[in-house]
Design a protein around this motif. Structure first.
Motif, PDB file in Angstrom:
ATOM      1  N   GLN A 110      11.349 -18.488   5.490  1.00  0.00           N
ATOM      2  CA  GLN A 110      11.388 -17.170   4.858  1.00  0.00           C
ATOM      3  C   GLN A 110      11.396 -17.314   3.340  1.00  0.00           C
ATOM      4  OE1 GLN A 110      14.298 -15.420   8.390  1.00  0.00           O
ATOM      5  NE2 GLN A 110      14.445 -14.563   6.352  1.00  0.00           N
ATOM      6  N   ARG A 111      10.741 -16.381   2.682  1.00  0.00           N
ATOM      7  CA  ARG A 111      10.721 -16.378   1.220  1.00  0.00           C
ATOM      8  C   ARG A 111      11.819 -15.494   0.647  1.00  0.00           C
ATOM      9  NH1 ARG A 111       8.891 -20.208   2.425  1.00  0.00           N
ATOM     10  NH2 ARG A 111       6.731 -20.947   2.340  1.00  0.00           N
ATOM     11  N   SER A 112      12.388 -14.643   1.495  1.00  0.00           N
ATOM     12  CA  SER A 112      13.532 -13.816   1.117  1.00  0.00           C
ATOM     13  C   SER A 112      14.546 -13.908   2.247  1.00  0.00           C
ATOM     14  CB  SER A 112      13.109 -12.365   0.879  1.00  0.00           C
ATOM     15  OG  SER A 112      14.227 -11.558   0.553  1.00  0.00           O
ATOM     16  N   LEU A 113      15.790 -14.137   1.897  1.00  0.00           N
ATOM     17  CA  LEU A 113      16.814 -14.378   2.911  1.00  0.00           C
ATOM     18  C   LEU A 113      18.056 -13.553   2.595  1.00  0.00           C
ATOM     19  CD1 LEU A 113      17.390 -16.186   5.433  1.00  0.00           C
ATOM     20  CD2 LEU A 113      18.570 -17.730   3.871  1.00  0.00           C
ATOM     21  N   LYS A 114      18.536 -12.828   3.608  1.00  0.00           N
ATOM     22  CA  LYS A 114      19.761 -12.045   3.469  1.00  0.00           C
ATOM     23  C   LYS A 114      20.885 -12.761   4.197  1.00  0.00           C
ATOM     24  CE  LYS A 114      21.538  -7.309   3.815  1.00  0.00           C
ATOM     25  NZ  LYS A 114      21.227  -5.913   4.214  1.00  0.00           N
ATOM     26  N   ILE A 115      22.007 -12.958   3.496  1.00  0.00           N
ATOM     27  CA  ILE A 115      23.141 -13.655   4.080  1.00  0.00           C
ATOM     28  C   ILE A 115      24.393 -12.800   3.922  1.00  0.00           C
ATOM     29  CG2 ILE A 115      22.158 -15.927   3.597  1.00  0.00           C
ATOM     30  CD1 ILE A 115      24.142 -16.152   1.257  1.00  0.00           C
TER      31      ILE A 115
END
Length: 271
Positions: A161-166
């Protein structure tokens, strides 16, 4: 390799040495020689436009071989980074450079580089997390349908993924949520510290004074006298009054309305 000067110089000699090591499968030594050559070329500042293009072609050729070496050394992220740099440099070159007197193998090498780069979409990006406190739980949101939160085992993660939500949680601490914008194939490190939840303020006990009971006994309420509560009952019949004691009196109205018949029943109460 393409050089801007016909005379052999240090960069050219080092390039041929690197190629010799590459063909003999001495990967580590070849990698060092190619990198040194790339550093030497980066220090050049040619004046003419064509000379600058030739220098750029030389850099692209070095990046191509560094990508091949990374593939041989099982370093897919490094391979994709070299190819990404190469493709970006090729886009700034004039279209007619293939008609110049350059190494005839360059077009074939660059076409192969584009093929290799098209496979980099499946190469994950390595991430490292430093979390405090140690018991912090990290979850990341997948890009599946539907998205789902997946707990991270340990502190290392590889993702395409190029954008990751944690999100970060720990007992007794305020949770956090972050959205990360990632640089493809480049190892990235993140550090997070959770803040403890505020301690609730202690409530001051309220003391209520209770009036002690007095020795004086409470007074009983006086009953109001009632005519109905008296054993003597005045009954009016036909305009006259009769005093009756200890009996139940029932008045029955008959026709005409001004006449009444008095029915007297013995009372159960002792006289």
């Amino acid at each position: 390799m393409v050089v801007s000067d016909a005379q052999a110089d240090q960069a050219e000699r080092l390039y041929f040495k690197a190629m010799k090591l590459f063909r003999s499968k001495q990967w580590d030594a070849s990698q060092k020689a190619f990198k040194r050559t790339l550093v030497l070329l980066s220090k050049r500042a040619p004046k003419g436009k064509k000379q600058r293009v030739l220098l750029q072609l030389g850099r692209c050729d070095l990046l191509y071989h560094l990508a091949l070496l990374a593939q041989k050394q099982a370093r897919p992220q490094a391979r994709c980074l070299h190819l990404q740099d190469l493709i970006g440099r090729l886009q700034g070159l004039p279209k007619g450079w293939r008609r110049w007197r350059v190494n005839r193998l360059l077009p074939k090498r660059f076409a192969h580089a584009k093929t290799l780069f098209s496979r980099c979409g499946k190469v994950p990006t390595p991430l490292h997390f430093a979390l405090s406190p140690k018991e912090t739980k990290l979850e990341w949101l997948t890009n599946t349908t539907p998205p789902s939160w997946t707990p991270l085992q340990g502190t290392h993660l590889k993702t395409t993924q190029r954008s990751l939500k944690i999100r970060l949680t720990a007992k007794g601490y305020i949770p956090q949520t972050h959205t990360l914008t990632l640089q493809a194939w480049k190892t990235q490190r993140f550090s997070y510290t959770l803040k403890p939840k505020p301690t609730p303020a202690r409530r001051t006990p309220v003391i209520v004074a209770i009036k002690p009971p007095t020795d004086r006994p409470p007074q009983k309420a006086k009953k109001k006298s009632s005519l109905l509560a008296s054993p003597w009952l005045w009954v009016g019949i036909g305009g006259s009054a009769v005093l009756v004691a200890g009996i139940v009196v029932t008045a029955v109205a008959l026709q005409p309305k001004d006449e009444m018949v008095l029915v007297i029943e013995p009372s159960k109460r002792n006289p």
